[in-house]
Design a protein around this motif. Structure first.
Motif, PDB file in Angstrom:
ATOM      1  N   THR A   1     -10.629   7.196   2.318  1.00 17.69           N
ATOM      2  CA  THR A   1     -10.880   8.511   2.909  1.00 17.69           C
ATOM      3  C   THR A   1     -11.821   8.477   4.109  1.00 17.69           C
ATOM      4  O   THR A   1     -11.847   9.428   4.898  1.00 17.69           O
ATOM      5  N   VAL A   2     -12.610   7.433   4.268  1.00 15.05           N
ATOM      6  CA  VAL A   2     -13.622   7.387   5.326  1.00 15.05           C
ATOM      7  C   VAL A   2     -13.135   6.483   6.458  1.00 15.05           C
ATOM      8  O   VAL A   2     -12.657   5.376   6.230  1.00 15.05           O
ATOM      9  N   THR A   3     -13.261   6.975   7.679  1.00 10.57           N
ATOM     10  CA  THR A   3     -12.964   6.183   8.872  1.00 10.57           C
ATOM     11  C   THR A   3     -14.144   6.290   9.827  1.00 10.57           C
ATOM     12  O   THR A   3     -15.040   7.121   9.648  1.00 10.57           O
TER      13      THR A   3
ATOM     14  N   GLU B   1       2.341  10.401  -7.796  1.00  5.48           N
ATOM     15  CA  GLU B   1       2.471  11.699  -8.454  1.00  5.48           C
ATOM     16  C   GLU B   1       1.210  12.120  -9.211  1.00  5.48           C
ATOM     17  O   GLU B   1       1.245  13.084  -9.964  1.00  5.48           O
ATOM     18  N   THR B   2       0.104  11.411  -9.022  1.00  3.63           N
ATOM     19  CA  THR B   2      -1.119  11.767  -9.734  1.00  3.63           C
ATOM     20  C   THR B   2      -1.813  12.941  -9.049  1.00  3.63           C
ATOM     21  O   THR B   2      -1.476  13.334  -7.928  1.00  3.63           O
ATOM     22  N   GLU B   3      -2.820  13.473  -9.737  1.00  2.00           N
ATOM     23  CA  GLU B   3      -3.530  14.647  -9.215  1.00  2.00           C
ATOM     24  C   GLU B   3      -4.234  14.335  -7.905  1.00  2.00           C
ATOM     25  O   GLU B   3      -4.226  15.146  -6.976  1.00  2.00           O
ATOM     26  N   ARG B   4      -4.847  13.161  -7.816  1.00  2.17           N
ATOM     27  CA  ARG B   4      -5.570  12.801  -6.590  1.00  2.17           C
ATOM     28  C   ARG B   4      -4.632  12.281  -5.517  1.00  2.17           C
ATOM     29  O   ARG B   4      -5.029  12.123  -4.360  1.00  2.17           O
ATOM     30  N   GLY B   5      -3.384  11.995  -5.882  1.00  2.00           N
ATOM     31  CA  GLY B   5      -2.403  11.574  -4.900  1.00  2.00           C
ATOM     32  C   GLY B   5      -2.391  10.075  -4.656  1.00  2.00           C
ATOM     33  O   GLY B   5      -3.043   9.288  -5.352  1.00  2.00           O
ATOM     34  N   ARG B   6      -1.660   9.687  -3.653  1.00  2.00           N
ATOM     35  CA  ARG B   6      -1.435   8.281  -3.301  1.00  2.00           C
ATOM     36  C   ARG B   6      -2.757   7.533  -3.116  1.00  2.00           C
ATOM     37  O   ARG B   6      -3.668   8.004  -2.441  1.00  2.00           O
TER      38      ARG B   6
ATOM     39  N   ALA C   1     -17.971  11.085  -0.257  1.00  2.00           N
ATOM     40  CA  ALA C   1     -17.093  10.303   0.610  1.00  2.00           C
ATOM     41  C   ALA C   1     -15.635  10.407   0.202  1.00  2.00           C
ATOM     42  O   ALA C   1     -14.743  10.288   1.058  1.00  2.00           O
ATOM     43  N   THR C   2     -15.362  10.601  -1.077  1.00  2.00           N
ATOM     44  CA  THR C   2     -13.974  10.624  -1.539  1.00  2.00           C
ATOM     45  C   THR C   2     -13.430  12.035  -1.751  1.00  2.00           C
ATOM     46  O   THR C   2     -12.266  12.190  -2.136  1.00  2.00           O
ATOM     47  N   ALA C   3     -14.238  13.056  -1.507  1.00  2.00           N
ATOM     48  CA  ALA C   3     -13.780  14.433  -1.732  1.00  2.00           C
ATOM     49  C   ALA C   3     -12.698  14.825  -0.742  1.00  2.00           C
ATOM     50  O   ALA C   3     -11.742  15.529  -1.089  1.00  2.00           O
ATOM     51  N   ARG C   4     -12.788  14.352   0.483  1.00  2.00           N
ATOM     52  CA  ARG C   4     -11.804  14.661   1.527  1.00  2.00           C
ATOM     53  C   ARG C   4     -11.949  13.629   2.641  1.00  2.00           C
ATOM     54  O   ARG C   4     -12.958  12.900   2.697  1.00  2.00           O
TER      55      ARG C   4
END
Length: 454
Positions: free
Chosen positions: A43-45, A115-120, A234-237
């Motif tokens: 998620t972080v760049t 297909e999980t809640e958090r996605g790929r 960091a992983t929220a979005r």
């Protein structure tokens, strides 16, 4: 030697546990940063010059087997493990020794999480505690180093050899490896490094291991609340981290430093440190994320720069030691081997005294410059013998004489067939006395011609 600054919540935790671990604290810090970058890599760049890149930190701990590389990994897991939840348990793998296996691992993980809640989820932490074994097997697969470069860049990975095409976009794979200096010299090829495969890895030489009074004592608990909060942040979005204005002058210094190094170091050393500036930026972004910050401050960039500068220094030391080791182990040429065998036999040797020991055929030896080949029939009635000698040793010994089939009867020495030899002269030894004069030097006599056939 540059002393890295252990920065932020990870640095504080490393300083807390280091006195209780028999390893170089640098190894703990490097391993913990690699684990942290893998956990937030999805998620972080980091953005610079209008381009967003992943914050993946690849590292290698280089040292002998007694330098505590495994202890560093264990202590690093203690430092970040609780804050990262089950990430290390579910996303750690090893032994990916081909490009196809690397892509296949990420593709399977992508399919399982689609297909999980958090996605790929295509994050992966590859821990290679025996990296030399992986590199040894990877030499048979030309795509391995290519896939490594693409994974570090965050570029799309594809497998086209499978029945079903596999494609993984924006992979977040981190490599953390252990290797000895001798294996580095053997398996880290300069050709692959020149292509950029290994300047994506930050190598660190581990220092001496401290000896503790109680090596069974557990590591003390660490306060992981700050890092746990940072992981959730960091992983929220998706988040892009950029340089703060105050850090830009130092960033220009880092870039000049990297450019000067690349232009002044020998090519076989420069190829390992060509991404110094990029490594610094990625490290600084990881440090910023550990403090829930989307901007890189001057202090963060400085701390990252001290770590990468240390890696640059270690990389040069590793490459120079590897080069010295290879020079010391250069195999002897066929000419060297043949000359050594001929000199061992007094400047003239038969084919049976040379060929089995140099690993070459008679034709290969005959084709060497300066080799003189003679064929002579000895007095034993067998096949003619082939003799090898060098042009610069022809005059050191007279040619071999035929050996009689049975011992000759006592009498005058036989005459040579090629050139008359002076008769042997008996010399009566002079008894030694305490004050005897030194013997007058005698003129050099020709060597006994029969020694050549013994």
């Amino acid at each position: 030697m540059t002393t890295p600054i252990f920065y932020g919540p990870i640095g504080r935790a490393v300083r807390a546990v280091a006195p209780f671990a028999e390893t170089d604290p640098l190894g703990i810090y490097v391993a913990a940063l690699a684990m942290w970058s893998a956990a937030i890599g999805g998620t972080v760049t980091v953005g610079s010059r209008g381009n967003a890149r992943p914050v993946l930190l690849w590292s290698a701990l280089v040292g002998k087997s007694s330098r505590g590389k495994g202890t560093a990994r264990w202590a690093a897991e203690h430092v970040v493990g609780e804050a990262l939840g089950r990430f290390l348990e579910t996303h750690t793998t090893s032994a990916l020794s081909s490009g196809a296996s690397l892509v296949n691992h990420l593709w399977k993980q992508q399919e399982a999480t689609e297909e999980t809640e958090r996605g790929r989820d295509v994050r992966a932490l590859v821990l290679e505690e025996e990296w030399s074994e992986v590199l040894k097997r990877a030499k048979r697969d030309a795509s391995y180093t290519t896939k490594l470069r693409l994974a570090w860049d965050g570029a799309t990975l594809r497998n086209t050899t499978k029945d079903e095409a596999q494609e993984v976009k924006n992979p977040a794979l981190v490599l953390h490896a252990h290797i000895t200096p001798s294996d580095w010299a053997t398996y880290v090829a300069l050709s692959d490094a020149a292509g950029g495969s290994y300047n994506r890895v930050l190598p660190f030489l581990l220092g001496a291991v401290p000896m503790l009074d109680d090596d069974d004592a557990p590591l003390p608990p660490v306060d992981g609340d700050a890092l746990s909060d940072a992981y959730a942040w960091a992983t929220a979005r998706p988040r892009q981290i950029t340089l703060a204005p105050e850090a830009r002058p130092l960033w220009r210094t880092v870039r000049r430093y990297a450019r000067i190094l690349s232009e002044t170091l020998p090519e076989d050393e420069a190829v390992f440190i060509e991404r110094t500036a990029e490594h610094t930026l990625r490290t600084a972004a990881c440090l910023a994320a550990s403090e829930c910050s989307e901007t890189i401050t001057k202090d963060m960039l400085n701390a990252a720069f001290t770590l990468v500068r240390r890696s640059v220094q270690d990389a040069v030391r590793i490459v120079r030691k590897a080069a010295a080791r290879k020079v010391g182990r250069q195999p002897r040429t066929l000419m060297d081997k043949v000359r050594a065998r001929i000199e061992m036999h007094g400047g003239r040797a038969t084919s049976s005294q040379v060929l089995p020991y140099v690993g070459a055929t008679a034709e290969q030896v005959k084709s060497l410059p300066g080799i003189v080949v003679t064929t002579e029939r000895l007095g034993n009635g067998g096949r003619p013998a082939v003799f090898f000698s060098f042009t610069d040793t022809q005059d050191q010994r007279p040619p071999a004489e035929p050996t009689p089939a049975r011992p000759a009867a006592p009498g005058p020495a036989p005459q040579a067939t090629r050139a008359p030899q002076p008769a042997l002269r008996l010399v009566t030894p002079v008894p030694k006395t305490p004050r005897a004069r030194p013997a007058r030097p005698q003129p050099a006599r020709p060597e006994n011609p029969f020694l050549a056939v013994l």
